[in-house]
Design an enzyme around this catalytic site. Structure first.
Site, PDB file in Angstrom:
ATOM      1  N   HIS A 277      55.305 -18.067  18.563  1.00 49.12           N
ATOM      2  CA  HIS A 277      55.998 -17.740  19.825  1.00 49.12           C
ATOM      3  C   HIS A 277      54.944 -17.270  20.816  1.00 49.12           C
ATOM      4  CE1 HIS A 277      59.185 -16.618  22.433  1.00 49.12           C
ATOM      5  NE2 HIS A 277      59.661 -15.557  21.828  1.00 49.12           N
TER       6      HIS A 277
ATOM      7  N   HIS B 153      57.300 -27.949  21.417  1.00 48.07           N
ATOM      8  CA  HIS B 153      58.265 -26.939  21.830  1.00 48.07           C
ATOM      9  C   HIS B 153      59.618 -27.309  21.265  1.00 48.07           C
ATOM     10  CE1 HIS B 153      60.478 -24.192  24.430  1.00 48.07           C
ATOM     11  NE2 HIS B 153      59.322 -23.588  24.608  1.00 48.07           N
TER      12      HIS B 153
ATOM     13  N   ASP C  66      51.487 -22.166  26.728  1.00 45.25           N
ATOM     14  CA  ASP C  66      50.361 -21.438  26.143  1.00 45.25           C
ATOM     15  C   ASP C  66      49.069 -22.230  26.093  1.00 45.25           C
ATOM     16  OD1 ASP C  66      51.605 -19.013  25.602  1.00 45.25           O
ATOM     17  OD2 ASP C  66      52.647 -19.900  23.904  1.00 45.25           O
TER      18      ASP C  66
END
Ligand code: ACO
Length: 426
Positions: free
Chosen positions: A263, A302, A358
């Site tokens: 996460h 994702h 990210d």
């Protein structure tokens, strides 16, 4: 054609027609036909655990909107504090409302001296700042007993303000402790992001002047990270909140989930991965290893986005502006090459794996001088406003306690065996 689904119980031939509303079907209708038969959906991949009016996300189309406003417009024209107001209140503030909001947040940035001296300084010198943040958030609930009045409007507002305002102070405090630097107190004359940078980096100068390009870039990253509907951390917030725990304890639960490398910990994992790859020559062998199942390409993939994450696009543009000030992050070329190779490789395209938020955020944070351990903390600072918006929403909608069912697949009933008659099982 009817906008509904029909479920038939093949054991009895009975059926039930359930309307499709807002892209979902009401599971309580299903239990009318099939009491005691549960949907098996570990990880909630096909379950809508809440109805929500906060964030709209269309992973197929690559769309992200807060309260209806496209993320691209907010990133370009808004500020994190305004976005936090929007998430919490549902509307953009008027100039007067914004002044009050800014004032309230600014005047709640200080933390109780005992939080700093006894809790934060009590951690071991090499404690991970995210571990410090998680624990300190939980500890804050003991400092504000009024936080338990979760249905008192004034108390609720006060906790919301405190939590959003204190996040930068706690985050910077966690960093300063881990590098053995004295704590820097908040400066009420600075805006939210510049104040955070001052608490991070101030040494002996009377006033820390943040580079405006870097402060704005960080503010954009805060906007992009402020909410993302029912992700793992937000779900943790909602589950704890549904038990009517106070918001500090709920936020600690949410931050705990965010800490995980699948996460919010992924941006940290990206930099470690790029550093390990080390040179352009190692990119192709690394991709081959990933395809062979030897680890994952961090910052890719994702649960919801099966398209380019719209936040990743904005972050890539922000990175260019940051690197003009800081100089290019030497890992950028490796990241660009990885992206190029992955996006033209059947393994990644067939699984619809694209860069997520990210993939590039860590490169910016690193170029700005943040240690890797701070990356998830930087994610948590703005996500607090999203967590709180969801917490308020679930209380306002009077949602029932989260209590899923299970499919028991353990031993059937058996008799207790006295200890001296037991044999070790294999
Ligand atoms: N690298 C290589 N293969 C991958 C990756 C990846 N990053 N992500 C998924 N896959 C593969 C899986 O091996 C699987 O392949 P298979 O069908 O042959 O078994 C397929 O793609 C589907 O993957 P799942 O694990 O089922 O996808 P899930 O939705 O459960 O996981 C997750 C999503 C956790 C984000 C995953 O893509 C991942 O681990 N990515 C790397 C970590 C990361 O970047 N996390 C940040 C997410 S964004 C955020 O939280 C802010």
């Amino acid at each position: 054609m009817a906008d509904s689904v029909t479920i038939i119980d093949n054991r009895t031939g009975e059926s039930i027609e359930i309307p499709i509303v807002n892209g979902g079907v009401d599971a309580t209708e299903w239990s009318k036909l099939l009491p005691g038969i549960w949907f098996y959906d570990p990880s909630f991949s096909t379950t809508a655990a809440a109805a929500s009016a906060i964030t709209e996300l269309d992973g197929e189309a690559g769309i992200l909107r807060y309260r209806g406003y496209p993320i691209e417009q907010l990133a370009e024209q808004s500020t994190y504090l305004e976005v936090a107001y929007l998430l919490i209140h549902g509307e953009l503030p008027t100039p007067e409302q914004y002044e009050v909001w800014k004032h309230d947040i600014t005047y709640h940035t200080f933390i109780h001296e005992n939080v700093r001296k006894r809790f934060m300084e009590g951690f071991h010198h090499d404690a991970h700042p995210m571990g410090i943040l998680v624990s300190t958030l939980a500890a804050l609930s003991t400092f504000y007993p009024d936080a338990k009045d979760i249905f008192d409007e004034q108390s609720r507002y006060k906790q919301v303000i405190r939590l959003i305002a204190k996040m930068p102070t706690l985050a910077a405090g966690a960093h300063r402790h881990s590098v053995g630097m004295p704590f820097v107190y908040p400066d009420n004359s600075l805006d939210f992001t510049s104040n955070f940078l001052s608490m991070m980096w101030k040494v002996a100068e009377p006033r820390y002047e943040a580079d405006p390009v870097l402060a704005r870039a960080l503010d954009i990253l805060f906007i992009l990270h402020a909410d993302h509907e029912q992700n793992c951390g937000t779900t943790a917030m909602r589950v704890a909140g549904s038990a009517h725990a106070d918001p500090y304890s709920c936020a600690a639960a949410a931050a705990t989930a965010l800490y995980g490398p699948r996460h919010g910990g992924a941006n940290e994992a990206v930099i470690r991965m790029l550093t390990r790859i080390g040179s352009m020559d190692n990119v192709l062998p690394f991709i081959e290893d990933v395809k062979a199942g030897k680890g994952r390409l961090q910052g890719f993939g994702h649960r919801v986005y099966k398209n380019y994450d719209p936040r990743a696009k904005i972050i890539k543009e922000t990175a260019d502006k940051v690197f003009e000030v800081t100089g290019k992050n030497p890992l950028l070329d490796i990241a660009l090459k990885l992206e190029e190779v992955a996006l033209s490789d059947e393994y990644f395209t067939s699984r619809r794996l694209y860069p997520n938020v990210d993939f590039y955020s860590g490169l910016i944070y690193q170029a700005m001088g943040f240690p890797i351990e701070m990356f998830t903390v930087l994610f948590a600072i703005p996500r607090m406003s999203g967590w709180l918006a969801h917490w308020i929403e679930l209380l306002d909608r009077n949602e029932r306690i989260a209590r899923p069912r299970q499919l028991y697949d353990g031993e059937p009933v058996r008799d207790y065996v006295p200890m001296d008659q037991r044999k070790a099982s294999a």
